[in-house]
Design an enzyme around this catalytic site. Sequence first.
Site, mmCIF file in Angstrom:
data_model
loop_
_atom_site.group_PDB
_atom_site.id
_atom_site.type_symbol
_atom_site.label_atom_id
_atom_site.label_comp_id
_atom_site.label_asym_id
_atom_site.label_seq_id
_atom_site.Cartn_x
_atom_site.Cartn_y
_atom_site.Cartn_z
ATOM 1 N N HIS A 1 40.643 40.025 45.629
ATOM 2 C CA HIS A 1 40.909 40.444 46.997
ATOM 3 C C HIS A 1 39.687 40.125 47.858
ATOM 4 C CE1 HIS A 1 44.319 43.508 45.997
ATOM 5 N NE2 HIS A 1 44.282 42.524 45.116
ATOM 6 N N GLU B 1 37.944 41.887 49.958
ATOM 7 C CA GLU B 1 36.883 42.896 49.911
ATOM 8 C C GLU B 1 36.127 42.849 48.584
ATOM 9 O OE1 GLU B 1 40.284 44.302 52.485
ATOM 10 O OE2 GLU B 1 40.078 43.461 50.469
#
Length: 289
Positions: free
Chosen positions: A191, A193
């Site tokens: 992901h 992040e």
Amino acid sequence: MSRGIMVLVADEDDTARKYVAGVLESRGFEIIQAVDVGSAMKVLEDWNVDVAIISYHLKPTNGFEVAKHALVKNRKTGMIMLADNPTTDVLIKAGENNIGQVMHKPVEPDRLMESVKRILRARGISSDAMVSGMEKTYTHEELMERALALAVQNVKGELGGPFAAVVADKDGRILGEGVNSVKTRSDPTAHAEVLAIRRATDKIDDIRLDGCIIYCSSEPTMLSEALIIGTGIKQVYYGLSHAEAGTIRAQDDSIMTEMAKPIDMREVVHTQLSKEKAAEVFKSWRKDY
């Protein structure tokens, strides 16, 4: 006072150009931008450019016109060409025009930095001191704009959705960036992040990011939120909520529901096994540490 390292970023795409310029500027490089062949040539006439990053798709002809001009003006200028889908002909022509590397758009920040530093080393120029000690600081708004620019590039390159993240320290210096790369890496943990946090912890050589801030194009997923909390980040700025972005995830709801249950009542069966041996392992670990 010695001058900084001068980099020309010539790209017809405003978003791509500002993104590349931002990556390098945050590392302390001096940046001059150009939007077409003519303006790029003028920069080469007026400035002593150390590295030229040139889009193949520059108008009205192409980036090779700029490369040829750079060779005539200053053969010491290192060159990188960016292209959406570079063909064999482009690669051959790049070699003929002394272009050090051809890179696919959108280019990842870490790969771009490696290429620039390699070209500078070939010229006997070290960028290590400025990269580590002269990073530019940004406002909250600028860091969010940077995350959104990364998101746009991720969509344009068909690498993933508009999901991007930037981690900065409390003073606004960028520590790590990431875009959603789940499909391109075949990695369910990739992901935006998560990748930004990995790069940030690598940069500071610490698993904790206390006092740092993360800027996300949209509200983080449960997986990312867990890592944000676990690394000590206390502030999250996001562009759109899941509802606003249309990314409400049944999977996130399912995780929240499951985690609220006792371990022996979850859908994924958890069975304790080899308890005594495991206890010995942990006993030894506690003694050593």
